[in-house]
Design an enzyme around this catalytic site. Sequence first.
Site, PDB file in Angstrom:
ATOM      1  N   LYS A   1       0.832  -1.206   0.000  1.00  0.00           N
ATOM      2  CA  LYS A   1       0.000   0.000   0.000  1.00  0.00           C
ATOM      3  C   LYS A   1       0.872   1.263   0.000  1.00  0.00           C
ATOM      4  O   LYS A   1       0.626   2.184  -0.780  1.00  0.00           O
ATOM      5  CB  LYS A   1      -0.923  -0.027   1.232  1.00  0.00           C
ATOM      6  CG  LYS A   1      -1.824   1.191   1.376  1.00  0.00           C
ATOM      7  CD  LYS A   1      -3.018   0.898   2.269  1.00  0.00           C
ATOM      8  CE  LYS A   1      -2.735   0.901   3.744  1.00  0.00           C
ATOM      9  NZ  LYS A   1      -2.394   2.202   4.351  1.00  0.00           N
ATOM     10  N   SER A   2       1.880   1.297   0.862  1.00  0.00           N
ATOM     11  CA  SER A   2       2.732   2.492   0.952  1.00  0.00           C
ATOM     12  C   SER A   2       3.414   2.781  -0.389  1.00  0.00           C
ATOM     13  O   SER A   2       3.486   3.929  -0.834  1.00  0.00           O
ATOM     14  CB  SER A   2       3.822   2.286   2.011  1.00  0.00           C
ATOM     15  OG  SER A   2       3.240   2.159   3.278  1.00  0.00           O
TER      16      SER A   2
ATOM     17  N   ARG B   1       2.798   5.950  -3.260  1.00  0.00           N
ATOM     18  CA  ARG B   1       3.948   6.777  -3.658  1.00  0.00           C
ATOM     19  C   ARG B   1       4.198   6.696  -5.162  1.00  0.00           C
ATOM     20  O   ARG B   1       4.643   7.664  -5.778  1.00  0.00           O
ATOM     21  CB  ARG B   1       5.186   6.349  -2.855  1.00  0.00           C
ATOM     22  CG  ARG B   1       5.141   6.838  -1.381  1.00  0.00           C
ATOM     23  CD  ARG B   1       6.060   6.010  -0.509  1.00  0.00           C
ATOM     24  NE  ARG B   1       6.225   6.513   0.857  1.00  0.00           N
ATOM     25  CZ  ARG B   1       5.364   6.309   1.862  1.00  0.00           C
ATOM     26  NH1 ARG B   1       4.243   5.635   1.662  1.00  0.00           N
ATOM     27  NH2 ARG B   1       5.621   6.793   3.081  1.00  0.00           N
TER      28      ARG B   1
ATOM     29  N   GLY C   1      -4.823   7.945   5.507  1.00  0.00           N
ATOM     30  CA  GLY C   1      -3.899   8.885   6.145  1.00  0.00           C
ATOM     31  C   GLY C   1      -2.705   9.175   5.239  1.00  0.00           C
ATOM     32  O   GLY C   1      -2.225  10.308   5.168  1.00  0.00           O
TER      33      GLY C   1
ATOM     34  N   ARG D   1      -7.993  12.279  12.695  1.00  0.00           N
ATOM     35  CA  ARG D   1      -6.551  12.011  12.755  1.00  0.00           C
ATOM     36  C   ARG D   1      -5.748  13.319  12.710  1.00  0.00           C
ATOM     37  O   ARG D   1      -6.041  14.212  11.935  1.00  0.00           O
ATOM     38  CB  ARG D   1      -6.153  11.054  11.618  1.00  0.00           C
ATOM     39  CG  ARG D   1      -6.828   9.705  11.830  1.00  0.00           C
ATOM     40  CD  ARG D   1      -6.483   8.721  10.767  1.00  0.00           C
ATOM     41  NE  ARG D   1      -5.090   8.287  10.818  1.00  0.00           N
ATOM     42  CZ  ARG D   1      -4.562   7.425   9.960  1.00  0.00           C
ATOM     43  NH1 ARG D   1      -5.326   6.915   8.989  1.00  0.00           N
ATOM     44  NH2 ARG D   1      -3.304   7.079  10.059  1.00  0.00           N
TER      45      ARG D   1
ATOM     46  N   SER E   1       7.313   9.175  12.228  1.00  0.00           N
ATOM     47  CA  SER E   1       6.239   9.033  11.235  1.00  0.00           C
ATOM     48  C   SER E   1       6.788   9.167   9.826  1.00  0.00           C
ATOM     49  O   SER E   1       7.314  10.217   9.440  1.00  0.00           O
ATOM     50  CB  SER E   1       5.164  10.100  11.466  1.00  0.00           C
ATOM     51  OG  SER E   1       4.351  10.207  10.312  1.00  0.00           O
TER      52      SER E   1
ATOM     53  N   GLN F   1       4.951   9.256   7.267  1.00  0.00           N
ATOM     54  CA  GLN F   1       4.059  10.151   6.519  1.00  0.00           C
ATOM     55  C   GLN F   1       4.505  11.600   6.680  1.00  0.00           C
ATOM     56  O   GLN F   1       4.518  12.364   5.710  1.00  0.00           O
ATOM     57  CB  GLN F   1       2.616   9.963   6.991  1.00  0.00           C
ATOM     58  CG  GLN F   1       2.092   8.582   6.629  1.00  0.00           C
ATOM     59  CD  GLN F   1       0.684   8.314   7.113  1.00  0.00           C
ATOM     60  OE1 GLN F   1       0.091   9.128   7.816  1.00  0.00           O
ATOM     61  NE2 GLN F   1       0.149   7.166   6.748  1.00  0.00           N
TER      62      GLN F   1
ATOM     63  N   ASP G   1       2.099  -1.212  12.021  1.00  0.00           N
ATOM     64  CA  ASP G   1       0.793  -1.639  11.490  1.00  0.00           C
ATOM     65  C   ASP G   1       0.500  -3.110  11.788  1.00  0.00           C
ATOM     66  O   ASP G   1      -0.627  -3.571  11.595  1.00  0.00           O
ATOM     67  CB  ASP G   1       0.724  -1.390   9.980  1.00  0.00           C
ATOM     68  CG  ASP G   1       0.793   0.103   9.663  1.00  0.00           C
ATOM     69  OD1 ASP G   1       0.508   0.919  10.563  1.00  0.00           O
ATOM     70  OD2 ASP G   1       1.145   0.448   8.516  1.00  0.00           O
TER      71      ASP G   1
HETATM   72  O1  SPQ Z   1      -2.593   5.482   5.338  1.00  0.00           O
HETATM   73  P1  SPQ Z   1      -2.942   5.160   6.737  1.00  0.00           P
HETATM   74  O2  SPQ Z   1      -4.423   5.169   6.938  1.00  0.00           O
HETATM   75  O3  SPQ Z   1      -2.239   6.006   7.749  1.00  0.00           O
HETATM   76  O4  SPQ Z   1      -2.440   3.638   6.957  1.00  0.00           O
HETATM   77  C1  SPQ Z   1      -1.720   2.923   7.973  1.00  0.00           C
HETATM   78  C2  SPQ Z   1      -2.242   1.439   7.882  1.00  0.00           C
HETATM   79  O5  SPQ Z   1      -2.428   0.759   8.882  1.00  0.00           O
HETATM   80  O6  SPQ Z   1      -2.403   0.994   6.752  1.00  0.00           O
HETATM   81  C3  SPQ Z   1      -1.860   3.467   9.387  1.00  0.00           C
HETATM   82  F1  SPQ Z   1      -3.015   3.484   9.860  1.00  0.00           F
HETATM   83  O7  SPQ Z   1      -0.329   2.814   7.640  1.00  0.00           O
HETATM   84  C4  SPQ Z   1       0.607   3.908   7.678  1.00  0.00           C
HETATM   85  C5  SPQ Z   1       1.678   3.601   8.729  1.00  0.00           C
HETATM   86  O8  SPQ Z   1       1.124   3.405   9.997  1.00  0.00           O
HETATM   87  C6  SPQ Z   1       1.227   4.031   6.305  1.00  0.00           C
HETATM   88  C7  SPQ Z   1       2.497   4.799   6.308  1.00  0.00           C
HETATM   89  C8  SPQ Z   1       3.085   5.238   5.021  1.00  0.00           C
HETATM   90  O9  SPQ Z   1       2.728   4.697   3.955  1.00  0.00           O
HETATM   91  O10 SPQ Z   1       3.941   6.154   5.064  1.00  0.00           O
HETATM   92  C9  SPQ Z   1       3.200   5.086   7.472  1.00  0.00           C
HETATM   93  C10 SPQ Z   1       2.704   4.730   8.808  1.00  0.00           C
HETATM   94  O11 SPQ Z   1       2.097   5.859   9.409  1.00  0.00           O
HETATM   95  P2  SPQ Z   1       2.936   6.999  10.190  1.00  0.00           P
HETATM   96  O12 SPQ Z   1       1.880   7.857  10.821  1.00  0.00           O
HETATM   97  O13 SPQ Z   1       3.751   6.250  11.190  1.00  0.00           O
HETATM   98  O14 SPQ Z   1       3.735   7.737   9.232  1.00  0.00           O
END
Ligand code: SPQ
Length: 430
Positions: free
Chosen positions: A24-25, A29, A96, A124, A169, A171, A316
Site C-alpha cells: 500500500k505504501s 507513492r 492517512g 486524525r 512518522s 508520513q 501496522d
Molecule cells: O494510510 P494510513 O491510513 O495512515 O495507513 C496505515 C495502515 O495501517 O495501513 C496506518 F493506519 O499505515 C501507515 C503507517 O502506519 C502508512 C504509512 C506510510 O505509507 O507512510 C506510514 C505509517 O504511518 P505513520 O503515521 O507512522 O507515518
Amino acid sequence: MEAKKRLSNPNSGLNGELQVPGDKSISHRSIMFGSVAEGKTVIHNFLMGEDCLSTISCFRKLGVEIDVTEDKVIVYGKGWDQLTEPAEILDVGNSGTTTRLIMGILAGRPFHSVLIGDSSIAKRPMKRVTEPLMQFGTKIDGRSEGNFTPLSIRGGNLQGIHYSLPVASAQVKSALILAGLQAEGMTEIVELQQTRNHTEKMIVEFGGTIEKHGDIIKVKGGQVLKGTDVYVPGDISSAAFFMVAAAIVPDSRVLLKNVGLNETRIGIVEVMKKMGVSIEIVEHSKEGEPIGDILVQSSNLSGIEIGGDLIPSLIDEIPIIALLATQASGKTIIKDAEELKVKETNRIDAIVKELGKLGARIHGTDDGMIIEGKTSLHGGEVHSWGDHRIGMTLAVASLLTDSDVYLEGAEAVKVSYPNFFEHIHQLHTK
Ligand code: SPQ
C-alpha cells in the site's frame, strides 16, 4: 453498512502458496511520484485497495491522466507544473497516507485546494504535517488551527527548512521531503527513529537525489524527476495476517511469494522468530525494494517484550501481533506504541476490547498492551471499528475459536486487502 459476516472455524490447518496484494505504501507513492515526474510511469502489481484508489482519484482531479488496466497502472506525468487547481474537493477517503503526502506536494503548487476524508480521517492529527509545511512558507488552514480535515491549502514559493521530527512518522517525513523537492535551497530533516523509507528509495528510482548522513536527511530543492517502471512488491503488512495465521493454527504451512522485505518494515519477522515461530525467508533481490518468499509453519510460542526502535518497523502489525501473543505461553508486553492511538481507530482500545470479547487475556496500557497466554478463544460478536487491520485480525482469530465469530464492519478490509476473505478460503481448500 453490510450485515455481520459469519466466520466459521474450518478446524483445519492452512496450507499452500499465496501472493498477497501489492504494498500500500509503495502503491500510493508510485502514483504521486509518477504524477509529478516527466514522462510515463508504468506501475506493476499496484494495490487496487480503496486507499490507493483514493490517491488515483485525487491526482486525476489535479489534472493528471492515469490509466488503470487489468495488470498495470499508467501515469502520464508532465512534471510538477502540470498539476492544476482542482475544481472539486479532493476526497482522501480513509487514507492517512494520501492526506499527509499529498499535502507535501500541494504545499509547493501555486493554487488552492481543499482536502476532505471520511469520519476516521476527520479525527486524525494533521498538525504534525501542516505546522512544518507552513514553515516552508505555504498557507494551510483547517479545523482546530489546521489540525483536522477539511484542510485548505494555498501553496507556492517554498524555502527549504531544517526540521527535527517530533514523532516517528514516515508520513510526516515524506510530506516534508515532497515539499523539500520543490523548495528553494536545501531541506534538512532530522529523523531520530528510522521509519519506512519508501519515499527516499523512490526518489532515486525516479532519477532524483537524496542524502542521509546519520540521522539527517538532506533534500535539494528544484529537482526534476523522470517517469519510470515500478514493480510493487507484495505488502508485508498484508502478508503478516497469513504469517500469524500459519504460526497459530495447528498443522499449517504457508508460503507467501514475492513479499516486500524492506529493512524498515520487517520488524514482524524479528518478533516472530523471537517468539519461536518457524519462519524461513528466501530473498530474490536486494536492489531498491528487496523482495522474497516467506515460509511459516505452526509453532510453539513464548511471550516477549516489544518496544523501542523496533516499533516503527512493525507499527501496522501490532494488532495481529497481539493475536499471536494470545497463543504464546507467558506474558507479551508491547510498549512505546502510543502512535497506535491515532491510526484509523485507536488501535490499542479496539484490539483490547474486541480480542477481549473472544476470551483473550489482554489489557491496554498508556503506550501499548499486555497479553497473557496461552488462551483458548471462543466465538462471539465483534466489530472492526471500520479499521481494516482490526477486521483482518478478528477474522484470523476466528480460525481458532470454538464457535462462530460474527464480524461487523468486515467490508473495511477493502482498504488494503480486497480479496482477503477469498485468500483465507483458498488456503483451506488446498
Ligand atoms: O494510510 P494510513 O491510513 O495512515 O495507513 C496505515 C495502515 O495501517 O495501513 C496506518 F493506519 O499505515 C501507515 C503507517 O502506519 C502508512 C504509512 C506510510 O505509507 O507512510 C506510514 C505509517 O504511518 P505513520 O503515521 O507512522 O507515518
